[in-house]
Design a protein around this motif. Structure first.
Motif, PDB file in Angstrom:
ATOM      1  N   ARG A 112       0.837  -1.213   0.000  1.00 32.21           N
ATOM      2  CA  ARG A 112       0.000   0.000   0.000  1.00 32.21           C
ATOM      3  C   ARG A 112       0.866   1.256   0.000  1.00 32.21           C
ATOM      4  NH1 ARG A 112      -4.817  -1.790   4.056  1.00 32.21           N
ATOM      5  NH2 ARG A 112      -6.087  -2.770   2.456  1.00 32.21           N
ATOM      6  N   LYS A 113       1.920   1.230   0.805  1.00 39.04           N
ATOM      7  CA  LYS A 113       2.827   2.383   0.836  1.00 39.04           C
ATOM      8  C   LYS A 113       3.496   2.578  -0.515  1.00 39.04           C
ATOM      9  CE  LYS A 113       3.760   2.354   5.773  1.00 39.04           C
ATOM     10  NZ  LYS A 113       4.734   2.119   6.828  1.00 39.04           N
ATOM     11  N   GLU A 116       0.939   4.044  -2.889  1.00 42.04           N
ATOM     12  CA  GLU A 116       0.744   5.476  -2.625  1.00 42.04           C
ATOM     13  C   GLU A 116       1.891   6.293  -3.218  1.00 42.04           C
ATOM     14  OE1 GLU A 116       0.404   5.848   1.609  1.00 42.04           O
ATOM     15  OE2 GLU A 116      -1.568   4.887   1.656  1.00 42.04           O
ATOM     16  N   ALA A 117       3.117   5.810  -3.060  1.00 36.30           N
ATOM     17  CA  ALA A 117       4.271   6.519  -3.611  1.00 36.30           C
ATOM     18  C   ALA A 117       4.196   6.552  -5.137  1.00 36.30           C
ATOM     19  CB  ALA A 117       5.571   5.854  -3.154  1.00 36.30           C
ATOM     20  N   GLN A 119       1.507   6.335  -6.997  1.00 34.39           N
ATOM     21  CA  GLN A 119       0.421   7.219  -7.414  1.00 34.39           C
ATOM     22  C   GLN A 119       0.840   8.693  -7.293  1.00 34.39           C
ATOM     23  OE1 GLN A 119      -2.716   5.666  -4.894  1.00 34.39           O
ATOM     24  NE2 GLN A 119      -3.643   4.551  -6.610  1.00 34.39           N
ATOM     25  N   GLY A 120       1.589   9.009  -6.238  1.00 39.51           N
ATOM     26  CA  GLY A 120       2.095  10.370  -6.071  1.00 39.51           C
ATOM     27  C   GLY A 120       3.036  10.745  -7.209  1.00 39.51           C
TER      28      GLY A 120
END
Length: 135
Positions: A112-113, A116-117, A119-120
């Protein structure tokens, strides 16, 4: 799901009937010996699971009647000496399952982390691309 062939249904019925006979005999032996009756005691004596006894309405009623008539059984020891291999196997599998669940939780958190990275980064690249295209 494919239905079971007739020979397998017959084998299952025969196995269930045999387990039922063993449970009834175990209940009779416990009653004759004057020993306390419980689902666990009958299951151990008959070599069946307590789940089998609870699922059989007739056996369940018989055990409950006998227990009500003669009083509740004493609490079973946590690790009965004769059944230690089964409980040890269950404990080992439970511990293994707990470790696997924890490992999966850790992996999901890590993924998940990373998502998120990513996607950022993707959002930042899209913004940069949008600025260059308008020039």
């Amino acid at each position: 799901m494919t239905p079971l062939p007739e020979h397998l249904r017959q084998a299952t019925r025969a196995r269930t009937e045999e387990a039922d006979k063993r449970a009834r005999a175990a209940l009779a032996e416990l009653a004759k010996a004057g020993k306390p009756t419980s689902f666990t005691a009958v299951a151990r004596q008959a070599g069946v699971s307590t789940d089998f006894l609870y699922r059989s309405a007739e056996l369940r009623t018989m055990i409950e009647r006998h227990r009500a008539k003669h009083g509740p059984a004493a609490a079973a020891p946590v690790d009965p000496p004769g059944d230690s291999s089964t409980s040890a196997a269950v404990r080992a599998l439970s511990a293994r399952l707990a470790r696997q669940q924890e490992a999966h939780r850790d992996e999901v958190t890590r993924l998940r982390k990373a998502l998120e990275a990513a996607q950022g980064e993707n959002l930042e690249l899209r913004r940069r691309l949008a600025r260059h295209e308008t020039d």
